[in-house]
Design an enzyme around this catalytic site. Structure first.
Site, mmCIF file in Angstrom:
data_model
loop_
_atom_site.group_PDB
_atom_site.id
_atom_site.type_symbol
_atom_site.label_atom_id
_atom_site.label_comp_id
_atom_site.label_asym_id
_atom_site.label_seq_id
_atom_site.Cartn_x
_atom_site.Cartn_y
_atom_site.Cartn_z
ATOM 1 N N GLU A 1 0.884 -1.180 0.000
ATOM 2 C CA GLU A 1 0.000 0.000 0.000
ATOM 3 C C GLU A 1 0.912 1.217 0.000
ATOM 4 O OE1 GLU A 1 -3.521 0.794 -0.125
ATOM 5 O OE2 GLU A 1 -2.317 2.584 -0.492
ATOM 6 N N HIS B 1 -4.492 -1.825 -7.057
ATOM 7 C CA HIS B 1 -5.767 -1.172 -6.713
ATOM 8 C C HIS B 1 -5.557 0.338 -6.830
ATOM 9 C CE1 HIS B 1 -8.380 -4.376 -4.675
ATOM 10 N NE2 HIS B 1 -7.535 -4.960 -5.506
ATOM 11 N N GLU C 1 -15.074 -3.991 -1.505
ATOM 12 C CA GLU C 1 -14.703 -3.267 -0.286
ATOM 13 C C GLU C 1 -15.770 -2.245 0.105
ATOM 14 O OE1 GLU C 1 -11.260 -0.722 -0.548
ATOM 15 O OE2 GLU C 1 -11.758 -0.047 -2.548
HETATM 16 C C1 NOJ Z 1 -7.931 0.041 -0.797
HETATM 17 C C2 NOJ Z 1 -7.914 -1.231 -1.538
HETATM 18 O O1 NOJ Z 1 -8.825 -1.197 -2.625
HETATM 19 C C3 NOJ Z 1 -8.251 -2.345 -0.599
HETATM 20 O O2 NOJ Z 1 -8.329 -3.557 -1.313
HETATM 21 C C4 NOJ Z 1 -7.194 -2.412 0.491
HETATM 22 O O3 NOJ Z 1 -7.586 -3.370 1.422
HETATM 23 C C5 NOJ Z 1 -7.055 -1.071 1.180
HETATM 24 N N1 NOJ Z 1 -6.923 -0.021 0.257
HETATM 25 C C6 NOJ Z 1 -5.848 -1.031 2.090
HETATM 26 O O4 NOJ Z 1 -4.669 -1.083 1.326
HETATM 27 CA CA CA Z 2 -10.040 0.739 -3.649
#
Ligand code: NOJ
Ligand code: CA
Length: 669
Positions: free
Chosen positions: A381, A449, A474
């Site tokens: 991330e 993502h 999500e």
């Molecule tokens: C957004 C992403 O789309 C999701 O899949 C992820 O769990 C969170 N960010 C944290 O990185």
């Molecule tokens: Ca996302």
């Protein structure tokens, strides 16, 4: 004679629809003759138009560019050269929604010149499922060129029905699509889908490398003309490029209806062939993960009493995956940085990519996964801090290499990259490309993502597997806006999915998590969740729910366990955007077929002929359907499972509940 006269009148009408032309149209027709694209220089302007089955779909649309420190190339042009081109070549996808591909087009390469001698190249390729064109910019390679505007127009012949998401919102594409008349659009991201009057179309682009994303804008309100709108750098430059540079392809997908549109291959066909050679190290697979428990508020990414990514929990997930035939385990929150307050806000995050937080023992976990034959899926991330991420990239990839991690889910949460740049501008495109190529050198696959939109680069770099780039599951976890509407997934196959695979993360089997997320609901039934594995293509598919919930739904989980993520062939059988979709796919590693059908907030019964099945074969169909009384609001978990012998001569009647679906495995006997 009467027929001749009719033709002449028809032609006159066509010509009359456009102003008098300085030069004659040069026409390219698709191999099957149904799509015709005309190019001309008319009063010094380079223009094109297009017809489908003889009917005008795009009227006189201008081409051209404006530059910083150089005169525009959009007027005073002459056509100095043009030559026809054609290609018919088969190729195979190392993994994908279909193995066998055919790159079959006819085209035209034209050179336009301005009075000062500068030249603009335009290449058109017309396929049976649409057409694309790209430019070669003027000047020598060593000459820097800043594009201040792209003049490309899409002047539609009719006020078609449109499915769109506005451009320049907080982030790329994590919004619901809205349906409107084309004329009501102000800006749009691509793919932009249009339908009506016996045709379905989408505007998109292919092979987006080192250029900003093309958004669309309607300069004159309430018209039928959209114009390319390149996502700008923070100083207003659109593209920072050089002489002789070739732009991405501007693409108009064309089909008789939206089901055929969904099976379009033009975007992949307009990308360059595989540059990585043998990519048997890129593995389509299903995965579970330490993920949904965080999204539904049971656990946390950040260290504390509810930390998700502990060594013990990861080992338990690995055990569960190994036992239940799931190949991958994703772990989010494994590394240092999740405790930075409000890391998701611009410029806040400080993630470290080669150091685990104390509760996660990477050496122990990775050794355990290897021993159990399970793939650990990495997670980076970036919080949109791209410069910092690229600085850490090599050590981060070395780190995962050392522990045998062969694929990484990336994230770019945030509204601007490095606090200043749009997540779809040239900066974003360049930085994602650096990651793709660096990861390929390490034989690591990625699925970003909050990504740059998909433009088919997986053909050239097959380690770029899937992406998010839309509202995924999500949003049904902990999103403050209450989650996706039940029609959302019936829109995606005909809009977002036209660009490429989507890591939606289906597979919810436990629908009530109001104890921790009072405002959220899963907007579908259990049968619908199963069907999504077939309807929403991705080479990596998550089984999103918690292992203990799958243990309670072992019968339903059987489908998730069986369904492949790599296909020999795919066919969108039926669909209406926002209403329903029916997709059939043939497994790449067996003679079995799978079918997924989903509906929106309305119950419906669909009759589906099974004529996609092999001739002369009998199949055992295992049918996972909405059970009696199933309804996404009141009884989402009701599922009925039955078996039936079928052949291609039959049709099945599929009864779908509100927010429902149906998933079928056809096992060839
Ligand atoms: C957004 C992403 O789309 C999701 O899949 C992820 O769990 C969170 N960010 C944290 O990185
Ligand atoms: Ca996302």
């Amino acid at each position: 004679m009467r027929k001749r006269l009719g033709m002449i009148v028809g032609l006159a009408a066509l010509v009359a629809a456009t102003p008098a032309l300085g030069q004659a149209w040069q026409t390219v027709t698709s191999p099957n003759g149904r799509i015709a694209v005309d190019l001309a220089v008319d009063h010094g302007e380079a223009v094109y138009r297009a017809r489908y089955d003889g009917k005008l779909i795009l009227d006189r649309s201008r081409l051209g560019f404006r530059f910083k420190d150089a005169a525009p190339l959009d007027a005073g042009l002459t056509l100095v050269a043009s030559r026809p081109i054609a290609l018919d070549r088969p190729w195979t996808q190392p993994w994908g929604e279909r193995r066998q591909m055919r790159e079959h087009y006819r085209g035209l390469v034209a050179t336009l010149a301005a009075a000062d001698g500068r030249q603009l190249g335009v290449e058109f390729r017309v396929f049976d499922d649409g057409f694309g064109f790209r430019y070669t910019l003027p000047g020598a390679a060593e000459q820097k060129l800043v594009v201040t505007d792209e003049e490309t127009e899409f002047h539609f012949a009719q006020n078609y029905r449109a499915w769109s998401i506005p451009a320049y919102r907080e982030k790329y594409s994590e919004y619901e699509y809205s349906r409107s008349a084309l004329s009501a659009i102000q800006t749009a991201q691509t793919p932009l889908t249009l339908e009506g009057d016996g045709v379905a179309m989408a505007v998109h682009e292919a092979a987006l490398v080192d250029f900003p994303s093309m958004n669309l804008r309607m300069p004159e309100e309430n018209s039928r003309t959209l114009k390319a709108d390149l996502s700008p750098w923070s100083n207003g430059d659109r593209a920072r490029t050089h002489g002789g540079a070739v732009t991405p392809w501007r693409v108009v997908m064309v089909a008789p209806d939206v089901a055929h549109l969904a099976d379009s291959t033009i975007v992949l066909n307009l990308n360059e062939p595989n540059r990585l050679g043998d990519v048997s190290w890129v593995k389509p697979e299903k995965y579970i993960g330490i993920f949904w428990a965080m999204h539904t508020g049971l656990l946390t990414w950040e260290p504390g009493p509810k930390l998700g990514a502990t060594t013990a929990r990861t080992k338990a997930y690995i055990d569960w995956a190994a036992k239940h035939g799931i190949k991958g385990v994703l772990v989010e929150g494994w590394n240092v940085g999740w405790d930075v307050p409000e890391w998701w806000k611009n410029g806040h995050s400080r993630f470290v990519f080669d150091r685990a937080q104390p509760a996660f023992d990477m050496a122990a976990v990775s050794a355990y996964a290897r021993a159990k034959g399970v793939d650990l899926i990495g997670h980076h991330e970036t919080g949109g801090q791209v410069k910092d991420y690229l600085r850490q990239l090599e050590p981060a990839l070395d780190y995962y290499d050392r522990y045998g991690v062969r694929s990484i889910k990336l994230g770019y949460v945030g509204t601007r990259l490095d606090e200043t740049e749009w997540p779809d501008g040239q900066y974003a495109v360049q930085s994602l490309q650096k990651v793709v190529e660096a990861a390929a050198r390490h034989r690591i696959a990625i699925f970003p993502h909050e990504p740059v939109k998909d433009t088919g680069l997986r053909r050239t770099w097959p380690n770029l597997m899937s992406r998010e780039g839309a509202r995924g599951q999500e949003y049904n976890g902990g999103s403050p806006d209450g989650g996706n509407a039940p029609d959302h997934t019936t829109i995606l196959p005909f809009t977002r999915l036209l660009s490429g695979p989507f890591d939606y993360t289906p597979g919810v089997v436990h629908f009530d998590y109001r104890a921790t997320r009072p405002n959220n609901r899963e907007p579908s039934t259990l049968a619908n969740q199963l069907a999504l594995y077939v309807v929403l293509y991705s080479p990596v598919q998550m089984a999103v729910d918690l292992p203990e919930h799958y243990d309670e739904h072992a019968d339903a989980f059987r489908f998730i366990r069986d369904v492949p993520t790599d296909w020999e062939d795919s066919r969108t059988l039926q669909g209406a955007i926002g209403d329903f979709a029916v997709v059939a796919r043939r497994d790449r590693n067996s003679a079995d077929w799978y079918l997924g059908a989903i509906t929106n907030d309305s119950a419906r019964t669909l009759t589906v002929p099974l004529d996609f099945l092999d001739k002369g074969a009998t199949y055992e169909a295992t049918i996972y359907s909405d059970g009696p009384g199933a309804d996404w609001r009141t009884a989402p978990e009701r599922l009925a499972i039955r078996r039936q012998m079928v052949s291609r001569k039959e049709a099945l009647s599929l009864r779908l509940a509100r927010g429902g679906g149906q998933a079928i495995r056809f096992r060839r006997l």
